[in-house]
Write a protein that holds these residues in place. Structure first.
Motif, PDB file in Angstrom:
ATOM      1  N   GLU A  54       0.836  -1.201   0.000  1.00 34.13           N
ATOM      2  CA  GLU A  54       0.000   0.000   0.000  1.00 34.13           C
ATOM      3  C   GLU A  54       0.870   1.250   0.000  1.00 34.13           C
ATOM      4  OE1 GLU A  54      -3.603   2.025   2.647  1.00 34.13           O
ATOM      5  OE2 GLU A  54      -2.388   0.399   3.485  1.00 34.13           O
ATOM      6  N   VAL A  55       1.902   1.244   0.844  1.00 34.36           N
ATOM      7  CA  VAL A  55       2.822   2.383   0.875  1.00 34.36           C
ATOM      8  C   VAL A  55       3.602   2.478  -0.437  1.00 34.36           C
ATOM      9  CG1 VAL A  55       4.869   3.325   2.003  1.00 34.36           C
ATOM     10  CG2 VAL A  55       3.022   2.360   3.384  1.00 34.36           C
ATOM     11  N   MET A  56       4.034   1.322  -0.942  1.00 31.63           N
ATOM     12  CA  MET A  56       4.844   1.307  -2.170  1.00 31.63           C
ATOM     13  C   MET A  56       4.085   1.919  -3.341  1.00 31.63           C
ATOM     14  SD  MET A  56       6.430  -1.965  -4.226  1.00 31.63           S
ATOM     15  CE  MET A  56       7.677  -2.318  -2.982  1.00 31.63           C
ATOM     16  N   PHE A  57       2.798   1.614  -3.488  1.00 31.70           N
ATOM     17  CA  PHE A  57       2.050   2.030  -4.670  1.00 31.70           C
ATOM     18  C   PHE A  57       1.265   3.330  -4.468  1.00 31.70           C
ATOM     19  CE2 PHE A  57       1.976  -2.757  -5.460  1.00 31.70           C
ATOM     20  CZ  PHE A  57       3.103  -2.702  -6.256  1.00 31.70           C
ATOM     21  N   SER A  58       1.288   3.870  -3.284  1.00 28.59           N
ATOM     22  CA  SER A  58       0.542   5.103  -3.060  1.00 28.59           C
ATOM     23  C   SER A  58       1.447   6.268  -2.669  1.00 28.59           C
ATOM     24  CB  SER A  58      -0.522   4.898  -1.972  1.00 28.59           C
ATOM     25  OG  SER A  58       0.090   4.531  -0.741  1.00 28.59           O
ATOM     26  N   SER A  59       2.736   6.014  -2.542  1.00 30.60           N
ATOM     27  CA  SER A  59       3.689   7.048  -2.164  1.00 30.60           C
ATOM     28  C   SER A  59       4.629   7.307  -3.338  1.00 30.60           C
ATOM     29  CB  SER A  59       4.483   6.610  -0.929  1.00 30.60           C
ATOM     30  OG  SER A  59       3.607   6.371   0.163  1.00 30.60           O
TER      31      SER A  59
END
Length: 503
Positions: A29-34
């Motif tokens: 989630e962090v990888m693809f939204s940041s």
């Protein structure tokens, strides 16, 4: 923009939906939204990951069933931790709890600590502390860090029997120390061996975190938590579920971390006896049947030697016949020995073990002893000369418990003490409880008495050092006042129950 992404893991590649990865993993989630470089990439390489286990993890997150076993659970757990896959972590954690055994306990504890599984780590450490006499000869101690090794062998709750070669294990570990090991830990281990005031000096008298507990008439076991001063009913007797019938005349006791429930008849006169001896492991939190009684019995006296043996005295057998039978159940060997019968049948006599002798306080006052000729009974009488004038004593006792130096007896409201050595049976009145005593247990030199009226339940304590009576807990009325069993058990940690999430 495509929702698909290719994950390269070793020699394998996997086409996965980004939205699925975001849903199951905060890592992705962090990888693809940041604003990371991977956000807009269509292909990502994951390093230090076993492709076979990673594929199994992906299948599990997509709702497919995958086998977890001793060969893959730690690698799967590593992947679940690496990518914050909480459902997969819980699945592995449940497997490790269900398979926590002697040859795996140290490895489970190490893994649980590494991945921050606090509840599992506590349970595994409790298992190691209690089963240390068996585990102490395993080679897997060498796999622990010196700090972890010291946290076990220096723990005051470590169970050490006379034949446990603890010093040999410590010396072996010291010899295997590497130059990288902390000098502080090395010195701590040396001090533990040499300093008589160190924790290891007192390990032969193990000290479990005992909790006073009582088995209520509804079939629930209620436990009082000393640290939080709270009462809970964390477990129901097997095989009786909530709303079922608890056998009449069943008896419950405890040895170390094990609760034993045995005997009783579900409906008197219907011959539906409970012949099974059930054991509840408070570490693993499971019931199992460990043996069967030689004959049906209910409303018997029950006590333990706090080591391995349970004694059943008198009670009722078939056709409501009062019994004179006495049984010794060895819970380590899982055997039953029939001892010399009572001089007369007795129903629910208070009994206890003191200095290896069995005392029974019924119509006759009896002391059972072992000698070269076997087990035999002798009668005795109380010496009432020390009692206050006018003390109304019928000698029909309601409950009995032992400390290291004396036996305490309850009759109605009154609490008495006597030390039957050397063959002195002088009674001393210690005072009286607020309410009549039907059962009590000894924990850490304090006597706990559970009581319940129609309006209120309470727990009263007598401190054997200060000779003081105190009410330490009150609450809404629950089924505390039964004759089924009152005992101390440990380690008793119902708060460590793990709730497994569902997919």
């Amino acid at each position: 923009m495509s929702d698909q992404i290719t994950l390269n893991v070793g020699s394998k590649s996997f086409e996965v939906s980004k939205s699925h990865l975001v849903k199951i993993s905060s890592y992705f989630e962090v990888m693809f939204s940041s604003p990371f470089a991977e956000k807009d990439q269509t292909e990502i390489t994951l390093k230090d990951v076993n492709p076979h286990e990673f594929e199994a993890v992906l299948q599990f997150t997509q709702g497919k069933s995958i086998p977890i076993d001793d060969e893959n659970v730690y690698e799967v757990l590593k992947i679940a931790d690496m990518f914050d896959l909480k459902v997969m972590t819980s699945h592995c954690q449940k497997y490790l709890v269900d398979h926590l055994e002697h040859d795996k306990a140290l490895k489970v504890w190490k893994a649980a600590d590494m991945y921050g599984l606090t509840s599992l780590a506590k349970r595994a450490k409790s298992f190691i502390l209690w089963h240390f006499p068996t585990l102490s000869t395993q080679q897997s101690w060498d796999d622990l860090s010196l700090e972890d090794f010291y946290s076990i062998v220096s723990c005051p709750e470590l169970h050490v029997t006379p034949d446990t070669d603890l010093l040999k294990l410590i010396r072996h570990r010291l010899e295997a120390c590497s130059p990288q090991d902390s000098n502080v830990c090395r010195l701590s281990l040396l001090k533990a061996i040499q300093d008589p005031s160190a924790p290891l000096a007192n390990l032969k008298s193990r000290k479990l975190p005992i909790q006073p507990s009582v088995q209520g008439s509804s079939g629930y076991i209620h436990s009082f938590h000393l640290k939080t001063s709270s009462l809970s009913r964390p477990v129901c007797l097997p095989p009786f579920e909530q709303g079922g019938n608890c056998p009449v005349g069943i008896r419950t006791c405890a040895i170390g971390p094990y609760i034993y429930s045995l005997g009783g008849e579900e409906v008197i006169g219907r011959s539906n006896w409970n012949r099974k001896v059930w054991r509840y492991d408070t570490i693993l939190q499971v019931w199992d049947c460990v043996m069967e009684l030689p004959s049906p019995i209910r409303h018997m006296g029950i006590c333990t030697d706090n080591d391995r043996n349970i004694f059943l005295v008198g009670g009722y057998g078939r056709f409501r016949v009062k019994s004179d039978a006495v049984f010794k159940l060895d819970m380590n060997a899982r055997t039953c020995e029939t001892l010399s019968p009572l001089p007369c049948p007795m129903n629910s006599p208070p009994c206890c073990v003191f200095d290896h002798d069995l005392f029974v306080f019924g119509p006759n006052l009896l002391r059972g002893s072992w000698s070269d000729k076997g087990f035999s009974w002798t009668s005795f009488e109380f010496d009432a000369s020390r009692l206050p004038k006018g003390c109304n004593l019928s000698f029909k006792m309601d409950a009995a418990v032992t400390s290291a130096t004396a036996i305490f007896l309850a009759q109605g409201y009154h609490l008495f003490k006597f030390s039957p050595e050397p063959k002195s049976y002088a009674l001393e009145l210690m005072g009286q409880f607020k309410d009549e005593c039907v059962h009590m247990c000894m924990v850490e030199d304090r006597i706990y008495k559970f009581d319940a009226s129609s309006d209120e339940a309470s727990i009263e304590v007598f401190d054997t050092h200060s000779n003081r009576f105190d009410i330490i807990w009150t609450g809404e009325s629950i089924d505390l006042q039964s004759y089924n069993g009152c005992f101390g058990v440990g380690p008793w940690t119902p708060l460590s129950m793990i709730c497994w999430p569902t997919i």
